[in-house]
Design a protein around this motif. Structure first.
Motif, PDB file in Angstrom:
ATOM      1  N   THR A  75       0.825  -1.204   0.000  1.00 17.05           N
ATOM      2  CA  THR A  75       0.000   0.000   0.000  1.00 17.05           C
ATOM      3  C   THR A  75       0.865   1.262   0.000  1.00 17.05           C
ATOM      4  N   ARG A  76       0.174   2.408   0.059  1.00 17.46           N
ATOM      5  CA  ARG A  76       0.825   3.723  -0.030  1.00 17.46           C
ATOM      6  C   ARG A  76       1.923   3.930   1.011  1.00 17.46           C
ATOM      7  N   GLY A  77       2.401   5.183   1.113  1.00 16.82           N
ATOM      8  CA  GLY A  77       3.452   5.623   2.028  1.00 16.82           C
ATOM      9  C   GLY A  77       4.065   4.598   2.956  1.00 16.82           C
ATOM     10  N   PRO A  78       3.401   4.260   4.080  1.00 15.07           N
ATOM     11  CA  PRO A  78       4.052   3.363   5.048  1.00 15.07           C
ATOM     12  C   PRO A  78       4.303   1.963   4.492  1.00 15.07           C
ATOM     13  N   GLY A  79       3.403   1.483   3.621  1.00 17.99           N
ATOM     14  CA  GLY A  79       3.623   0.166   3.021  1.00 17.99           C
ATOM     15  C   GLY A  79       4.835   0.210   2.117  1.00 17.99           C
ATOM     16  N   ALA A  80       4.923   1.271   1.340  1.00 20.29           N
ATOM     17  CA  ALA A  80       6.030   1.400   0.379  1.00 20.29           C
ATOM     18  C   ALA A  80       7.358   1.558   1.099  1.00 20.29           C
ATOM     19  N   THR A  81       7.378   2.404   2.137  1.00 22.91           N
ATOM     20  CA  THR A  81       8.667   2.589   2.826  1.00 22.91           C
ATOM     21  C   THR A  81       9.066   1.314   3.566  1.00 22.91           C
ATOM     22  N   ASN A  82       8.075   0.592   4.090  1.00 20.45           N
ATOM     23  CA  ASN A  82       8.405  -0.709   4.707  1.00 20.45           C
ATOM     24  C   ASN A  82       9.016  -1.671   3.688  1.00 20.45           C
ATOM     25  N   ALA A  83       8.602  -1.563   2.429  1.00 17.14           N
ATOM     26  CA  ALA A  83       9.086  -2.500   1.399  1.00 17.14           C
ATOM     27  C   ALA A  83      10.476  -2.139   0.898  1.00 17.14           C
ATOM     28  N   SER A  84      10.954  -0.955   1.261  1.00 13.21           N
ATOM     29  CA  SER A  84      12.189  -0.461   0.638  1.00 13.21           C
ATOM     30  C   SER A  84      13.413  -1.373   0.830  1.00 13.21           C
ATOM     31  N   PRO A  85      13.566  -2.100   1.964  1.00 14.78           N
ATOM     32  CA  PRO A  85      14.732  -2.989   2.042  1.00 14.78           C
ATOM     33  C   PRO A  85      14.759  -4.024   0.919  1.00 14.78           C
ATOM     34  N   GLY A  86      13.586  -4.512   0.537  1.00 12.43           N
ATOM     35  CA  GLY A  86      13.533  -5.508  -0.547  1.00 12.43           C
ATOM     36  C   GLY A  86      13.963  -4.892  -1.873  1.00 12.43           C
ATOM     37  N   ILE A  87      13.614  -3.626  -2.074  1.00 15.35           N
ATOM     38  CA  ILE A  87      14.018  -2.946  -3.316  1.00 15.35           C
ATOM     39  C   ILE A  87      15.534  -2.784  -3.329  1.00 15.35           C
ATOM     40  N   HIS A  88      16.079  -2.399  -2.176  1.00 10.91           N
ATOM     41  CA  HIS A  88      17.528  -2.203  -2.098  1.00 10.91           C
ATOM     42  C   HIS A  88      18.280  -3.508  -2.357  1.00 10.91           C
ATOM     43  N   ILE A  89      17.770  -4.611  -1.811  1.00  7.79           N
ATOM     44  CA  ILE A  89      18.419  -5.906  -2.051  1.00  7.79           C
ATOM     45  C   ILE A  89      18.370  -6.243  -3.544  1.00  7.79           C
ATOM     46  N   ALA A  90      17.190  -6.075  -4.151  1.00  9.77           N
ATOM     47  CA  ALA A  90      17.063  -6.407  -5.583  1.00  9.77           C
ATOM     48  C   ALA A  90      18.020  -5.558  -6.416  1.00  9.77           C
ATOM     49  N   LYS A  91      18.210  -4.303  -6.011  1.00 17.58           N
ATOM     50  CA  LYS A  91      19.133  -3.430  -6.762  1.00 17.58           C
ATOM     51  C   LYS A  91      20.568  -3.944  -6.625  1.00 17.58           C
ATOM     52  N   GLN A  92      21.010  -4.135  -5.382  1.00 16.71           N
ATOM     53  CA  GLN A  92      22.413  -4.522  -5.183  1.00 16.71           C
ATOM     54  C   GLN A  92      22.693  -5.940  -5.682  1.00 16.71           C
ATOM     55  N   ASP A  93      21.681  -6.798  -5.583  1.00 19.76           N
ATOM     56  CA  ASP A  93      21.880  -8.199  -5.970  1.00 19.76           C
ATOM     57  C   ASP A  93      21.528  -8.454  -7.444  1.00 19.76           C
ATOM     58  N   SER A  94      21.157  -7.419  -8.175  1.00 19.12           N
ATOM     59  CA  SER A  94      20.832  -7.545  -9.611  1.00 19.12           C
ATOM     60  C   SER A  94      19.711  -8.562  -9.836  1.00 19.12           C
ATOM     61  N   THR A  95      18.621  -8.400  -9.083  1.00 15.22           N
ATOM     62  CA  THR A  95      17.513  -9.355  -9.144  1.00 15.22           C
ATOM     63  C   THR A  95      16.292  -8.705  -9.787  1.00 15.22           C
ATOM     64  N   PRO A  96      15.650  -9.391 -10.741  1.00 15.66           N
ATOM     65  CA  PRO A  96      14.440  -8.817 -11.333  1.00 15.66           C
ATOM     66  C   PRO A  96      13.272  -8.841 -10.361  1.00 15.66           C
ATOM     67  N   MET A  97      12.613  -7.721 -10.238  1.00 11.67           N
ATOM     68  CA  MET A  97      11.504  -7.623  -9.277  1.00 11.67           C
ATOM     69  C   MET A  97      10.625  -6.444  -9.688  1.00 11.67           C
ATOM     70  N   ILE A  98       9.325  -6.553  -9.465  1.00  9.73           N
ATOM     71  CA  ILE A  98       8.435  -5.410  -9.713  1.00  9.73           C
ATOM     72  C   ILE A  98       7.574  -5.200  -8.469  1.00  9.73           C
TER      73      ILE A  98
END
Ligand code: TPP
Ligand code: MG
Length: 559
Positions: A75-98
């Motif tokens: 969900t919005r704001g708090p859901g998105a910011t809570n999800a941010s560690p997963g985005i950071h991992i996908a970025k550093q680990d070169s993993t496809p994710m949406i």
């Protein structure tokens, strides 16, 4: 032919289906009810999680295992910011994710409406692409682009914001065709040059890393290594890219690396760096190779041209995915004599000695060397091991021989809290696999709530939780840099066996080495998600050195 009229949410979910999505991970929000409603009738299974960080890490783990984008809805704001560690991992680990994120209605933008966030600004630097959909008729185009962006070149995370009224609005639009994986192939001239370099080499070594591998690509590379009797190492937490029991395997470039492996790479005259970036950890803080011009002839093979020449200026740069490169190796032939073949044998023997748990003794009643030796004996060779960050991870990285592609889920980004969600995600998509999570007492509680998700979906994962009563890694650094001055690294822990039981799982406390085998057996046969709460002496901070020895050495150095 006119397209049917559908809600934005329906168009979105239809795009997911046609791109081959079979699974999503989410925490629900009122902001994307129309998408949830469309999922109700779709042929896509849903895992509802307890926190968005866990959901995003499960999606990332899906991407790591399958090479297809892991899909997460939050969900919005708090859901998105809570999800941010997963985005950071996908970025550093070169993993496809949406990651699909709820957003406020279009007409309320810029008022700082309830949970409003500018996703392009917040996630732009974190994701490979961050965007917002303004018109339901553009879902086919934008979702198709997201799949291409997430999987092409160096894979990574895409964030798509979904304004609530875009999801409920009707539109008539045709679906997109299914996305294609964009391959980059080496040219015949590049492969001929590689052949010549191998012909001239005296001390070559291959380093495997990155993503965009597959089981077939690993097998292709194994055959090449066999023909050339080539020494092969894996980079940090990429151990599933080459079988550890193969005569060519010489170890991994992780934390606490075998000094003999470092020496081998430093002395090499030719390095094949396949798929990886040789970033801070595997390069030992950028000390392994000279920057920008390594002394060794470097052949760098990477699917993304912007990674070639980014840090290291290669002798030969090949813009190709590991899959395409490994396939092209079939036509590369070994020279008549292989001057390095004895050295490869020595390298494998060095690895075997380094990874032998039987030799390890440390303080306390629970001996991790013996625990690892037992796991090596009884666990299936294709067990999927998952972990987050902490010194506890050394035990599995150094002493478990990874032998199959798709058996390691560990963040090269060094994110704590990854192991439990990765294990839940892995078991959800591979119910027949044995899944073991290694966790520290600090690491576990960062996403330990997803143990409830394991119980909810009846996913019997096994968590081996090593409790040393502290954020051990940081304490170790503290003793090195500020000996004797313990600050903010001690932990008072719950009874993790009781925690497991309270959630509806199996839990047991293990204090002695001799109790571990039977406890493991009971946990595995319980048929439930299980936690073995293993009491590790805080002195046992690394396989080689105790905490006191580290402190004493630092105090000695300060004299
Ligand atoms: C999300 C996150 N926060 C903080 C850190 C810094 N950090 C790295 S290891 C570690 C301690 C891990 O403690 P524990 O899980 O108990 O493992 P141990 O080192 O004691 O074996 C910390 C705090 C990190 N890597 N990731
Ligand atoms: Mg700890």
């Amino acid at each position: 032919m006119t397209a049917p009229s559908r809600t934005g949410g329906q168009i979105l979910v239809d795009q997911l289906t046609l791109h081959g999505v079979d699974h999503i991970f989410c925490v629900p929000g009122e902001s994307y009810l129309a998408a949830l409603d469309a999922l109700h009738d779709a042929d896509i299974s849903v895992t509802v999680c307890r926190q968005e960080g866990g959901a995003a890490m499960m999606a990332e783990a899906y991407g790591k295992l399958t090479g297809r984008p892991g899909i997460c809805f939050v969900t919005r704001g708090p859901g998105a910011t809570n999800a941010s560690p997963g985005i950071h991992i996908a970025k550093q680990d070169s993993t496809p994710m949406i990651l699909f994120v709820g957003q406020i209605e279009r007409g309320m933008r810029e008022r700082e409406a309830f949970q409003e966030l500018d996703y392009r600004a917040a996630f732009g630097p974190l994701a490979k692409w961050a965007t917002e959909v303004d018109d339901p008729a553009r879902f086919p185009e934008i979702v198709s682009r997201a799949f291409h962006v997430a999987t092409s070149g160096r894979p990574g995370p895409v964030v798509i914001a979904l304004p609530e009224d875009v999801l409920t609005e009707m539109a008539e639009v045709a679906d997109a065709p299914r996305y294609q994986v964009i391959e980059a192939h080496p040219s015949p001239a590049q492969m001929a040059e590689l052949q010549q370099l191998l012909q001239d080499a005296k001390k070559p070594v291959a380093l495997l890393g990155g993503s965009r591998w597959s089981e077939a690509a690993v097998q292709d590379f194994v055959r090449f290594a066999e023909r050339f009797e080539l020494p092969v190492a894996c980079t940090f937490r990429r151990q599933m890219l080459f079988p550890a029991d193969h005569a060519s395997y010489v170890g991994d470039l992780g934390l606490g690396v075998n000094p003999k492996l470092l020496a081998r790479i430093k002395e090499a005259d030719l390095i094949l760096l396949v798929g990886g970036r040789l970033s801070e950890i595997p390069s030992q803080s950028y000390t392994l190779l000279d920057i920008p011009s390594p002394r060794q002839k470097l052949v760098h093979i990477h699917p993304d041209p912007s990674e070639l020449g980014r840090v290291y200026s290669p002798h030969l740069a090949i813009n190709a995915s590991p899959v395409a490169f490994a396939a092209a190796l079939e036509d590369v032939n070994p020279p008549a004599s292989l001057p390095w073949s004895e050295s490869t044998k020595t390298g494998h023997a060095d690895y075997l000695a380094w990874s032998n748990p039987a030799a390890i003794r440390h303080a306390g009643h629970l001996q991790m060397g013996e625990v690892m030796a037992h796991l090596r004996e009884v666990m299936p060779s294709d067990t999927i091991y998952c972990n987050g960050a902490g010194n506890f991870a050394t035990w599995v990285h150094r002493f478990w021989p990874f032998r199959h592609y798709g058996t390691q889920l560990a963040p090269t980004s060094g994110s704590m809290g990854y192991g439990v969600p990765a294990g839940v995600g892995a078991k959800r998509i591979n119910p027949d696999s044995t899944v073991v999570v290694f966790a520290g007492d600090g690491d576990f509680l960062m996403n330990g709530q997803e143990f409830a998700t394991a119980v909810q979906y009846d996913l019997p994962i096994l968590v081996i939780l090593l409790d040393n009563g502290m954020y051990g890694t940081i304490r170790m650094h503290q003793e090195r840099e500020y000996p004797g001055r313990v600050s903010a690294t001690m932990l008072k822990n719950p009874d993790f066996a009781a925690y497991a039981k309270a959630f509806g799982g199996y839990g047991e406390r293990v204090e002695n080495t001799e109790d571990f085998p039977a406890a493991l057996q009971r946990a595995l046969t319980s048929g439930k998600p299980a936690i073995l709460h293993c009491m590790l002496d805080p002195e046992a901070i690394t396989p080689a050195m105790s905490l006191s020895a580290i402190r004493e050495k630092a105090l000695e150095g300060k004299k």
